[in-house]
Enzyme design. Structure first.
Site, PDB file in Angstrom:
ATOM      1  N   GLU A 265      47.984 -30.525   8.893  1.00 29.79           N
ATOM      2  CA  GLU A 265      47.807 -29.999   7.537  1.00 29.79           C
ATOM      3  C   GLU A 265      48.485 -30.886   6.495  1.00 29.79           C
ATOM      4  OE1 GLU A 265      49.078 -25.878   8.036  1.00 29.79           O
ATOM      5  OE2 GLU A 265      47.079 -25.328   8.724  1.00 29.79           O
ATOM      6  N   ASP A 344      44.751 -19.475  14.990  1.00 26.42           N
ATOM      7  CA  ASP A 344      45.911 -19.385  14.110  1.00 26.42           C
ATOM      8  C   ASP A 344      46.264 -17.928  13.835  1.00 26.42           C
ATOM      9  OD1 ASP A 344      47.938 -19.769  12.361  1.00 26.42           O
ATOM     10  OD2 ASP A 344      46.698 -20.415  10.682  1.00 26.42           O
ATOM     11  N   GLU A 372      50.703 -12.520   8.150  1.00 29.66           N
ATOM     12  CA  GLU A 372      49.813 -13.379   7.367  1.00 29.66           C
ATOM     13  C   GLU A 372      48.352 -12.921   7.417  1.00 29.66           C
ATOM     14  OE1 GLU A 372      49.939 -17.542   8.367  1.00 29.66           O
ATOM     15  OE2 GLU A 372      48.204 -18.004   7.117  1.00 29.66           O
TER      16      GLU A 372
HETATM   17  C1  GCU Z   1      48.828 -21.527   8.951  1.00 29.74           C
HETATM   18  C2  GCU Z   1      49.432 -20.963   7.705  1.00 29.74           C
HETATM   19  C3  GCU Z   1      50.285 -21.966   7.002  1.00 29.74           C
HETATM   20  C4  GCU Z   1      51.296 -22.566   7.980  1.00 29.74           C
HETATM   21  C5  GCU Z   1      50.607 -23.069   9.212  1.00 29.74           C
HETATM   22  C6  GCU Z   1      51.591 -23.497  10.300  1.00 29.74           C
HETATM   23  O1  GCU Z   1      47.894 -22.511   8.640  1.00 29.74           O
HETATM   24  O2  GCU Z   1      48.417 -20.504   6.850  1.00 29.74           O
HETATM   25  O3  GCU Z   1      50.943 -21.318   5.944  1.00 29.74           O
HETATM   26  O4  GCU Z   1      51.994 -23.587   7.378  1.00 29.74           O
HETATM   27  O5  GCU Z   1      49.821 -22.069   9.770  1.00 29.74           O
HETATM   28  O6  GCU Z   1      51.857 -22.691  11.176  1.00 29.74           O
HETATM   29  O7  GCU Z   1      52.078 -24.610  10.264  1.00 29.74           O
END
Ligand code: GCU
Length: 650
Positions: A265, A344, A372
């Site tokens: 990410e 996730d 979440e």
């Molecule tokens: C999900 C989540 C993020 C988080 C990521 C992770 O994508 O939405 O907020 O940073 O997981 O676990 O690294």
């Protein structure tokens, strides 16, 4: 017994009660028993029975002592004719023994003649705070951080101590205090200016047997050390980490280690420099090894720029594809941290095939306590129910995940749901999720029902009507949420980024790789051996089960299969009718929770009654929204009406 007069939401499950006791005790402790264990025992017994419980000349005693024959963090409780003995295998063991005693007494399960022994299933029971240096909490639904403010550590020591007590009472022994998405300002926690304050925090947690960990920025050598690169194979980079690590251990001798989110990410990592995950993790591992530290290396790595037009890439396959070939290449003090599901933290997923697949590498199971995708601590969602399923999920013909805990998997970690709200968790009943995580990390053989029962009794007392109705609501809450959410494991039909409320096509044409590919006749991605091949990442026994529509667990049908809406389920209903029915039922369940909650009005503390009721009413609105949006989505696609003639919007 009802609720103590002194009830405060802030006390969570360490609540005062006014239980009766037969006779008073005196407190005996041997010199090696730590102060906190003694203090917690003294205060805890007073909390349950009133201050009269202690009398100097009492005939019976509560004795605390260390017994090195017991497992280090384990304990033994004995209720004999001379009184109560708490033996612990170590200083931590004795503290856990005290909390174990208070729990047993609090739920009324410690009569004379009882002997109870307990020891944790895993060595590391870890909380991950997703707190940002600016004081906000990523995916936090209970206010701001209790650790950070204005780009630095800024905390109230009393509040941190109370958090440490809550965590110790459920057996947590490591806490990573900052978010895995490390910003430049939280990267600065490693600097000489910031470390004294980190050490202060470690000092507060230490007496409670909790060691600190830090999420670190992969590019720290560049950001903080002025180097040109963060390449793990560059000698200057390794030297920088070695020196930095030494500095940390000087300030915090029992520092647990580094937590790393790399190559995920938009975060940098070894892959972006042409190196492997093992190259990156091992370099850090060598730095902490001389001090007994570990590296928690996250496996949540996938291509978040996948085009929806690309039907070859399948996001759930990513972690296994990347890490499995590197099995055996990691240093002994690297722990690969794997989310429970391959997607996730969805409401319904199979377990990650990576869990248990790495035969020569240590693994941590990562769960998410913060809600979440599961209702933002507005909707009620008892995660213990889901986690029991995670632990019961098969790994092969003979083993379920639970069997690997304490063996291949020696760490259980979870993302905290705590913020600076007075009640810690926003929704007061969400306190149960923090409680359950600790209890399950300690003993994954406990059932959701047992833990929920404990939590209710410790929090609200043992009055049967309260226990029975609240158990009903809590045990049904996950099922209700699942019913009005995305159907049969398809997941992701949420508002983008926010992850609360329905948006069936929200992620459908975006680059996050989470597609349901619904058209007017069918829905789902074929992840079987005939499709993307995801099922082949599992043990062959499971591949076969998941590959077939008939043997695939029905609640996961749309995780693994692409099916027409006319597909007939075991209930005899079509897939479409199942979607309609469950969405109506989910709303009815929430209505039932509200009705049940109302009947407890006189028996629950006023503030909690009102605040939970407000959230339940908001949940009802949410559930109706989900029902209408999801049902309408499928109705518009298929043009098929509800067999029962209920209102579905055009
Ligand atoms: C999900 C989540 C993020 C988080 C990521 C992770 O994508 O939405 O907020 O940073 O997981 O676990 O690294």
């Amino acid at each position: 017994m009802g609720i103590g007069q002194e009830y405060r939401e802030y006390n969570a499950w360490l609540q005062p009660h006014s239980y009766r006791f037969k006779e008073p005790f005196r407190l005996n402790t041997s010199p090696e028993v730590p102060m906190v264990a003694r203090d917690e025992c003294k205060a805890g017994m007073e909390r349950l029975f009133g201050s009269g419980i202690w009398q100097e000349d009492a005939k019976k005693s509560v004795t605390l002592h260390i017994n090195s024959q017991l497992p280090a963090e384990g304990y033994r409780l004995t209720n004999g004719s001379n009184g109560i003995a708490v033996e612990g295998g170590s200083q931590n063991g004795i503290l856990y023994g005290v909390f174990g005693l208070l729990r047993a007494l609090g739920i009324g399960q410690f009569d004379e003649g009882t002997v109870a022994e307990s020891a944790p299933a895993v060595e590391r029971r870890v909380i991950n705070q997703w707190d940002r240096a600016d004081g906000t909490v990523e995916r936090g639904y209970a206010g701001n951080s209790i650790f950070f403010k204005d780009d630095r550590l800024d905390f109230n020591p009393e509040r941190i101590r109370d958090y440490a007590r809550l965590l110790a009472s459920i057996g947590i022994n490591v806490i990573a205090i900052n978010n895995v998405n490390v910003t430049e300002s939280s990267a600065r926690l490693l600097t000489a200016e910031a470390l004294p304050k980190v050490a202060e925090l470690a000092d507060i947690f230490r007496p409670y047997g909790i060691r600190l960990a830090l999420s670190v920025h992969f590019e720290s050598p560049v950001l903080l050390g002025g180097l040109q690169t963060s390449d793990p194979l560059d000698k200057r980079v390794a030297a920088w980490w070695n020196a930095k690590t030494q500095e940390i251990y000087q300030a915090i001798p029992d520092f647990s280690g580094y937590l790393m989110k790399a190559d995920s990410e938009f975060r940098g990592g070894p892959a972006s420099l042409g190196r492997t995950q093992a190259d990156g993790a091992n370099m850090l591992a060598r730095a902490v090894a001389p001090f007994g530290g570990v590296v928690y290396w996250r496996c949540f790595i996938y291509n978040c720029m996948q085009d929806w037009r690309d039907t070859d890439t399948d996001r759930p396959k990513a972690a296994y594809d990347l890490f499995k070939p590197q099995d055996g290449l990691f240093e002994k003090n690297v722990i690969l941290q794997v989310k429970n599901g391959p997607s996730d933290f969805q409401v319904r997923e199979p377990n990650s095939p990576l869990l248990g697949a790495m035969k020569h590498t240590r693994e941590a199971l990562e769960l998410q306590i913060t809600q979440e995708y599961t209702g933002h601590q507005i909707d009620l969602y008892n995660l213990a129910v889901q986690w029991e399923e995670v632990f019961s999920f098969p790994v092969n013909r003979n083993q379920v995940l639970r069997d690997l805990i304490g063996n291949e998997i020696d760490t259980v970690a979870a993302v905290s749901n705590v913020g600076d709200d007075e009640n810690w968790t926003g929704h007061t009943l969400a306190q149960a999720n923090l409680y359950s995580f600790g209890r399950l990390a300690w003993n994954p053989r406990l059932t959701a029902r047992e833990i929920t029962d404990e939590w209710i009794k410790l929090t609200f007392g043992t009055e049967p009507e309260v226990v029975e109705k609240l158990t009903d609501i809590m045990m049904s809450s996950r099922g209700a949420y699942e019913k009005y959410n995305a159907p049969l494991g398809i997941g992701w039909m949420v508002n983008i980024n926010l992850h609360y409320g329905p948006s069936p096509d929200g992620y459908e044409f975006m680059k996050w790789g989470t597609y349901h590919r619904a058209n007017r006749v069918a829905i789902g991605v074929d992840r079987t051996s005939r499709g993307t091949g995801f099922t082949k990442q599992y043990d062959p026994y499971l591949t076969e089960i998941f590959d077939s529509r008939e043997t695939c667990p029905e609640e996961l049908l749309l995780y693994f299969h692409r099916l027409p809406y006319t597909y007939v389920l075991k209930s005899g209903k079509t897939l479409l009718q199942h979607i309609y029915d469950t969405h109506f039922e989910g709303v009815q369940e929430v209505e039932r929770f509200i009705a049940l909650w109302e009947t407890l009005k006189a028996k629950l503390p006023g503030t909690t009654f009102v605040s939970v009721k407000q959230r339940l009413l908001k949940q009802l609105e949410n559930a109706e929204e989900w029902r209408d949006v999801i049902n309408t989505f499928f109705y518009r696609l298929t043009g098929t009406t509800d067999e029962k003639g209920r209102k579905i919007y055009e």
